[in-house]
Design an enzyme around this catalytic site. Structure first.
Site, mmCIF file in Angstrom:
data_model
loop_
_atom_site.group_PDB
_atom_site.id
_atom_site.type_symbol
_atom_site.label_atom_id
_atom_site.label_comp_id
_atom_site.label_asym_id
_atom_site.label_seq_id
_atom_site.Cartn_x
_atom_site.Cartn_y
_atom_site.Cartn_z
ATOM 1 N N LYS A 1 0.829 -1.208 0.000
ATOM 2 C CA LYS A 1 0.000 0.000 0.000
ATOM 3 C C LYS A 1 0.864 1.258 0.000
ATOM 4 C CE LYS A 1 -3.630 2.596 0.090
ATOM 5 N NZ LYS A 1 -4.643 2.607 1.149
ATOM 6 N N LYS B 1 -0.962 11.810 5.536
ATOM 7 C CA LYS B 1 -0.610 10.763 6.499
ATOM 8 C C LYS B 1 0.043 9.591 5.783
ATOM 9 C CE LYS B 1 -3.448 7.701 7.226
ATOM 10 N NZ LYS B 1 -3.760 6.334 6.723
#
Length: 298
Positions: free
Chosen positions: A173, A241
């Site tokens: 990811k 983030k």
């Protein structure tokens, strides 16, 4: 279909859509969210409510979470009222957030003595993918644990790949988010140049999306840029983030990511301007300022 109830923690833009797909597929869900309105909506849709992640785990054989950041997952999994406090031997905890690979491995170490399996399964595809069940799901964990979760994953995603041991899903990811960030940058630069040249952006979009430069970012975010739609399918704050995690991981591995760092800094300008809750496509606003242009007037 798995036996027993499925727990679902985190009912934001992504989680709510994913949970509804599981209910539609016939899975019994028990849900928890920090804010009550989302829970009430899912209860009206057919789910049962729980007051804590621990209470979710006490009722479920598989518990899924998808929340904002690494500290949130740590609290959900390891807190006094967390999943591991309520999970029984044989339970599987699946985190589908985007967090630090080290954290999911830490949770796995804490879960092992309790006889609880842990799987990391972050997703890509945005709100549209969550609603349509077309998410790409990158899965890390023990093969037997992953096998038990596949019926759930196949409801939420159209492309599910077991990429390796626990933590591998998060590593994939991270790579995905690096590529997404640079595609976002490329889309902004291409459209800014086209706008400054006075081209018809609808025609530019039509032809370029079908050529070698076509990408998910161009097709979806490029269209929103042209339409001046900055509503969040994926907020700038969440992208920041993810890029922070990518840059921290790259630093630990001694891999230079100059392009990723540039995207991170450009998005920080928008954060300073109070745009953190807008969609990542709002990066085009900064290019408009830098180039003294408007991509499209509405």
């Amino acid at each position: 279909m798995t036996t027993g109830k499925v727990g679902f923690i985190g009912l934001g833009i992504m989680g709510k859509a994913m949970a509804k797909r599981l209910i539609d597929a016939g899975f019994g869900l028990v849900v928890y969210n920090r804010s009550r309105p989302a829970v009430d909506e899912l209860v009206s849709y057919g789910a049962a409510a729980a007051e804590t992640p621990k209470a979710v785990a006490e009722q479920a054989t598989i518990v899924i979470s998808i929340v904002t950041d690494t500290p949130d997952v740590e609290e959900i999994a390891l807190g006094e009222a967390g999943v591991l406090a309520g999970a029984r031997p044989g339970t599987i905890y699946v985190d589908m957030s985007t967090i630090s690979p080290d954290t999911i491995r830490k949770i796995g170490e804490s879960a092992r003595p309790k006889g609880v399996g842990v799987v990391d399964a972050p997703v890509s595809g945005g709100q549209i993918g969550a609603e349509n069940g077309t998410l790409s799901i990158m899965v890390g964990g023990d093969p037997d644990d992953v096998e038990r979760c596949l019926p759930l994953f196949r409801v939420m995603g159209s492309h599910v790949v077991h990429v390796g041991e626990l933590g591998s899903g998060q590593m994939v990811k991270i790579c995905n988010q690096v590529i997404c960030g640079l595609n976002l940058l490329a889309t902004c630069e291409g459209l800014a140049l086209a706008a400054k040249a006075g081209l018809d952006l609808s025609k530019v979009y039509d032809v370029v999306t079908r050529g070698a430069a076509g990408s998910w970012a161009l097709q979806n975010l490029g269209r929103k840029m042209i339409e001046r739609d900055f509503a969040p399918a994926f907020k700038i704050s969440l992208q920041q983030k993810d890029l922070r995690i990518a840059l921290e991981t790259a630093a630990a591995l001694q891999v230079p990511l100059p392009g990723t760092a540039l995207v991170h800094q450009l998005l920080r300008v928008l954060e300073v301007k109070g745009k953190s809750d807008e969609g990542t496509q709002a990066l085009i606003r900064l290019y408009e300022e830098l180039g003294d242009l408007v991509v499209n007037r509405k």
